[in-house]
Motif scaffolding. Sequence first.
Motif, PDB file in Angstrom:
ATOM      1  N   GLY A  98       3.450   1.866  -8.165  1.00 56.71           N
ATOM      2  CA  GLY A  98       2.111   1.882  -8.815  1.00 56.71           C
ATOM      3  C   GLY A  98       1.807   3.317  -9.725  1.00 56.71           C
ATOM      4  O   GLY A  98       1.421   3.259 -10.744  1.00 56.71           O
ATOM      5  N   ILE A  99       2.352   4.361  -8.977  1.00 57.04           N
ATOM      6  CA  ILE A  99       2.146   5.582  -9.755  1.00 57.04           C
ATOM      7  C   ILE A  99       3.197   5.565 -11.098  1.00 57.04           C
ATOM      8  O   ILE A  99       2.877   6.152 -12.307  1.00 57.04           O
TER       9      ILE A  99
ATOM     10  N   LEU B 104       6.294   9.716   1.872  1.00 55.28           N
ATOM     11  CA  LEU B 104       6.262  10.766   1.067  1.00 55.28           C
ATOM     12  C   LEU B 104       6.885  11.967   1.700  1.00 55.28           C
ATOM     13  O   LEU B 104       7.804  12.642   0.995  1.00 55.28           O
TER      14      LEU B 104
ATOM     15  N   ILE C  36       4.677  14.853  -9.729  1.00 55.36           N
ATOM     16  CA  ILE C  36       4.038  13.547 -10.458  1.00 55.36           C
ATOM     17  C   ILE C  36       3.704  14.020 -11.727  1.00 55.36           C
ATOM     18  O   ILE C  36       4.130  13.275 -12.696  1.00 55.36           O
TER      19      ILE C  36
ATOM     20  N   VAL D 159       7.877  11.665  -6.947  1.00 56.41           N
ATOM     21  CA  VAL D 159       6.458  11.560  -7.359  1.00 56.41           C
ATOM     22  C   VAL D 159       5.883  11.709  -5.868  1.00 56.41           C
ATOM     23  O   VAL D 159       4.707  11.009  -5.522  1.00 56.41           O
ATOM     24  N   HIS D 160       6.235  12.529  -5.260  1.00 56.85           N
ATOM     25  CA  HIS D 160       5.901  12.614  -3.635  1.00 56.85           C
ATOM     26  C   HIS D 160       4.752  13.577  -3.599  1.00 56.85           C
ATOM     27  O   HIS D 160       3.935  13.660  -2.790  1.00 56.85           O
ATOM     28  N   ASP D 161       4.458  14.117  -4.729  1.00 59.25           N
ATOM     29  CA  ASP D 161       2.919  15.123  -4.493  1.00 59.25           C
ATOM     30  C   ASP D 161       2.473  15.322  -6.054  1.00 59.25           C
ATOM     31  O   ASP D 161       3.334  14.936  -6.872  1.00 59.25           O
ATOM     32  N   VAL D 162       1.597  15.797  -6.148  1.00 62.00           N
ATOM     33  CA  VAL D 162       0.869  15.784  -7.317  1.00 62.00           C
ATOM     34  C   VAL D 162       1.576  16.625  -8.559  1.00 62.00           C
ATOM     35  O   VAL D 162       1.569  16.271  -9.620  1.00 62.00           O
TER      36      VAL D 162
ATOM     37  N   PRO E 120       2.455   5.025   4.464  1.00 64.11           N
ATOM     38  CA  PRO E 120       2.761   5.621   2.953  1.00 64.11           C
ATOM     39  C   PRO E 120       2.858   7.347   3.136  1.00 64.11           C
ATOM     40  O   PRO E 120       3.655   7.818   2.272  1.00 64.11           O
ATOM     41  N   VAL E 121       2.033   7.800   3.955  1.00 59.83           N
ATOM     42  CA  VAL E 121       1.767   9.241   3.881  1.00 59.83           C
ATOM     43  C   VAL E 121       3.289  10.000   4.496  1.00 59.83           C
ATOM     44  O   VAL E 121       3.788  11.097   3.972  1.00 59.83           O
TER      45      VAL E 121
ATOM     46  N   PRO F  66       0.906  -1.283   0.118  1.00 55.96           N
ATOM     47  CA  PRO F  66       0.143   0.058  -0.135  1.00 55.96           C
ATOM     48  C   PRO F  66       0.922   1.253   0.148  1.00 55.96           C
ATOM     49  O   PRO F  66       2.010   1.235   0.793  1.00 55.96           O
ATOM     50  N   GLY F  67       0.534   2.333  -0.856  1.00 55.03           N
ATOM     51  CA  GLY F  67       1.515   3.329  -1.033  1.00 55.03           C
ATOM     52  C   GLY F  67       2.641   3.223  -1.726  1.00 55.03           C
ATOM     53  O   GLY F  67       3.345   4.371  -1.849  1.00 55.03           O
ATOM     54  N   CYS F  68       3.123   2.147  -2.126  1.00 55.91           N
ATOM     55  CA  CYS F  68       4.307   1.899  -2.905  1.00 55.91           C
ATOM     56  C   CYS F  68       4.317   2.887  -4.243  1.00 55.91           C
ATOM     57  O   CYS F  68       3.230   2.540  -4.961  1.00 55.91           O
TER      58      CYS F  68
END
Lengths: 355, 68, 248
Positions: free
Chosen positions: C25-26, C225, C184, C178-181, C221-222, C20-22
């Motif tokens: 995936g992104i 980041l 990303i 990729v730590h925030d939008v 996960p949070v 979860p949160g890896c």
Amino acid sequence: MAKELWKGNEAIAEAAVKAGCKYFFGYPITPQNEIPEYMSARLPQVGGCFLQAESEVAAINMVYGAAGSGARVMTSSSSPGISLKQEGITYIAGAELPCVIVNIVRGGPGLGGIQPAQSDYFQSTKGGGHGDYRLVVLAPSSVQEAVDLVQEAFDIADQYRNPVLVLGDGMIGQMMEPVEFTEVKKRKLPEKTWATVGTGGKREHNVINSLFIDPAECEKHNFRLFEKYKEIEKNETRVETYNLEGAEIVFVAYGTTSRIAKNAINSLAKEGIKAGLIRPITLWPYPHEAIEEAAAQASVKAFLSVEMSMGQMVEDVRLAVNGKKPVHFYGRTGGMVPTPKGIVEEAKKILGGAK
Amino acid sequence: MGKVTFDENKCKGCELCTTVCPVKIVVMDKDRINVKGYHPATVKEMDKCTGCASCARICPDVVIRVER
Amino acid sequence: MAVVFEKTKGLTDKPFHYCPGCTHGIIHRLVAEVLEELNLVEKAIGVAPVGCAVFAYDYFNCDMQEAAHGRAPAAATGIKRVNPDCAVFTYQGDGDLASIGAAEIVHAAMRGEKITTIFVNNAIYGMTGGQMAPTTLVGQKATTAPFGRQEDHAGMPLRVSEMLATIPKAVFVERVSVHDVKHIVQAKKAIKKAFQAQMEGKGFTLVEVLSTCPTNWGKTPVEALKWLEENMIPYYPLGNFRNTEEVK
């Protein structure tokens, strides 16, 4: 077609090109350097691609990538470099990819020497790399035979989707002999619909892989591989026999050593001693049957495995003879080459003792 | 103005989506667990959704579909 | 209502196995989206690494090969030389690329192999349970560095992008996160430029993506980041290190 004088390594390279090999990835190591050198000049002429890789490890993985893309691809090296390639070779076997690997054997172990040897028999036929897999191992005894076997190797590899090892030695690589490049009989080969060439939107994506993380799947995969190996054993075993009728002692030898053994046989004949030869041409699959038959022959008193090693193939000879007759070993190694005289004396010693 | 759909059974409860919503409407649904055993992400105040797709962009499991 | 975001056709329907949160995936999704947007899915061939992303061949909807650990650039070399018109990419972690595969990546770049390498840097070995990586930060704990990475014992972490950017035929080298939008979105732009440079035949391209490993960092996960932003970016600065042809 006329015969031409060719150096072994260069003839092997040209034979590959004649067989349609368009990709070669290799690395320098004595005594096979003429193979990559020849390919570097020749492949661009036929629209192929030669790359000197950064290591033998990188080279075998380039072979994996190209083979997975359906190309006819080859690499070559010598003993220490073949050790480096072992992981890549098992990946190629596990992923069921076709390719040709040429080993021009030199003295070992370790850095060893640069002169010819046959001390990679275990490495070639009993694994070398991890896991249950087999390489088809072809052992030419002359430059002409190397040329013929290299061309067939590509077809064998494609037919069974398996790597094929052409096992030469420093003598085969370096000597010059007359060669005729004749067209080897082409086999009917299936299309490589499994290759990674881009889906083109026309099919599901292909995956080239040797990972089967579910043990039940992994076992099934191994069973599948071994069904294939049984087919290969049935169809591809090759052997030459010489002077076996009425033989008292049977030499078992492959590659250039077999020629020295033939010399010894002719010398012994002059002294009234009957010696014969079984020359495996495929080291895997091994010609057990020929040896079993000879072991059952009444005239045969003993077997002598002659190798340029400390005794590797002799174990397979013992397995095939299965206790019926005594099995002896004679060899030179580290780059030293047996002489006909040495073999003759050993044979006489054995037969003298047997009488 | 915006609408998000969660493929809930793919959600692994990582909560990354809850940190990026500009109107703070993405929450973990503590009243339920999905087939994987996680509290799935969800939106209860859909009328506030701007359809910015920030949640979808940070979701590692492609759980979220965004319409505007 | 129009759809503004849905799953790209560059990915298969198989759910990711990642923690979860890896951020794998992104990153998978960004690569797949770029391939779809550039119309490359049908001629893409990817090489999966040994690492958490070993099953990447199940997730990308294009022909894939699984390579031996570290050897993806060599396999990709073979693939691209046979299929020069295909979009060939490797997807590698920090153990795969910067440890066992250090020679292969350097030489693929040296030769200017027209491939795109996606380098996922999470400063640790994920799949095998959290050992130290060449990219593990000084002081950062790992299972093989239980007291934290010690500079005088194990040296300092490798800055791969800076290193490879010295190679003439590495024509596009960029480090993203990729730590925030916002990041990303920037990461996707860099990945797109890398693939464009490959298809224009310019040379070797690499995008280093700073990523999290919540499980082996021992964080949610949070939190992970945040840790990336506060600890990794200072040592691994973001930005373009090489863009020789100014790919727009």
